[in-house]
Design a protein around this motif. Sequence first.
Motif, short mmCIF file in Angstrom:
data_model
loop_
_atom_site.label_atom_id
_atom_site.label_comp_id
_atom_site.label_asym_id
_atom_site.label_seq_id
_atom_site.Cartn_x
_atom_site.Cartn_y
_atom_site.Cartn_z
N ASP A 22 0.78 -1.23 0.00
CA ASP A 22 0.00 0.00 0.00
C ASP A 22 0.81 1.28 0.00
O ASP A 22 0.24 2.37 0.00
N ALA A 73 -8.13 -6.66 -5.22
CA ALA A 73 -9.00 -5.95 -6.15
C ALA A 73 -8.77 -6.35 -7.61
O ALA A 73 -9.59 -6.01 -8.47
N ASP A 127 -10.74 8.06 -5.37
CA ASP A 127 -11.53 7.07 -4.64
C ASP A 127 -12.16 6.12 -5.65
O ASP A 127 -12.83 6.56 -6.59
N THR A 187 -14.45 2.43 -6.28
CA THR A 187 -15.34 1.40 -5.76
C THR A 187 -15.49 0.30 -6.80
O THR A 187 -15.75 0.59 -7.99
N GLN A 215 -15.72 -3.46 -2.58
CA GLN A 215 -14.41 -3.05 -2.06
C GLN A 215 -14.08 -1.65 -2.54
O GLN A 215 -14.30 -1.30 -3.70
N ARG A 216 -13.54 -0.83 -1.63
CA ARG A 216 -13.14 0.53 -1.97
C ARG A 216 -11.64 0.68 -1.75
O ARG A 216 -11.08 0.16 -0.79
N LEU A 217 -11.01 1.41 -2.64
CA LEU A 217 -9.60 1.73 -2.52
C LEU A 217 -9.42 3.21 -2.80
O LEU A 217 -10.17 3.81 -3.57
N ARG A 218 -8.41 3.78 -2.18
CA ARG A 218 -8.16 5.21 -2.33
C ARG A 218 -6.66 5.44 -2.51
O ARG A 218 -5.83 4.83 -1.82
N ALA A 242 -4.96 2.23 -0.27
CA ALA A 242 -5.57 1.54 0.88
C ALA A 242 -7.05 1.87 0.95
O ALA A 242 -7.55 2.72 0.20
N GLU A 243 -7.75 1.20 1.85
CA GLU A 243 -9.16 1.52 2.07
C GLU A 243 -9.28 2.94 2.60
O GLU A 243 -8.42 3.40 3.36
N PRO A 244 -10.34 3.65 2.21
CA PRO A 244 -10.54 5.01 2.74
C PRO A 244 -10.55 4.99 4.27
O PRO A 244 -11.17 4.14 4.89
N HIS A 269 -8.02 4.30 6.18
CA HIS A 269 -6.96 3.45 6.72
C HIS A 269 -5.61 3.99 6.25
O HIS A 269 -5.33 4.02 5.05
#
Length: 272
Positions: A33, A112, A137, A139, A144-147, A161-163, A165
């Motif tokens: 990450d 992902a 951002d 989805t 699963q969401r990643l940012r 990483a996830e929003p 985190h």
Amino acid sequence: MQLETLIGSPLTGIEVCEPWAKALTTQPAVRQDLAGAFVLTFGSGHTATSLICTSPLRYLHSPKGTVFGLASGDAVSLGYRITQCDVTDASALRNAVSPTQWAPWIRLAHSATAQTLNHIDVTAEIWAAGSPSWGVDMTFASGQRLRLNYRADIDGCIELAEPGHHFQIDRITVDGPEQDFGWLHPAAPLDFILDDQVWRSAKVADWPHALRKALQSHQVPEAFYCQTMRRALMARFQQRPLLRQRLLALRYPVQVKDVPEGLIEEIAQALA
């Protein structure tokens, strides 16, 4: 740049350059990450599109990140640079930007991968400090969401990483030049000129012979070592503007093996 054109395409690959590598000194693992640069590829074949995300603190010699215009009319900076292009241009761009500095790219396995992108947007996230941090951002079909965030405080890394985190550190500890922040270590292979001589690094073994002999016979060797190390590291950062930028971006207490305590902060203050 039209990020929304990626919607409906699967994420087919993630590659990183200069990943967070402190663990490499003890185990063959890297964090997925945090890295100096990311390439996220969507789709396959001749229609595949890549997002190239690079740290301005590491590459391109640009002090600012990509600026996006919002529907409100405001313009916001991501902190990092982002380029959307086809895979052919992506391959050429990543290898041509700074070929003498970029480490090999590593392809990552990620949860992902192979998921279809359902939504992508530039959004703000409020961190503990209270100021908004803008990032991309995403989805996916699974929910699963990643940012993609910019972490100027962690040597200009980009964080995937996830929003909400975020990787945390409370101090910078460097035991060798191969670690994260290894460019702070005296043994880092970063040559410079001091007293009309080329030094291969700032470690004692690379000091000119006269200085090594003087260190051995000096009445107060600790003071002589500190003085010489200060001059050597000062020359290193004065002659390398990109590294000087990274030095001035430090936000945590620093402990570097073979560097007297407080010397890194003293040099940063002098160069500021």
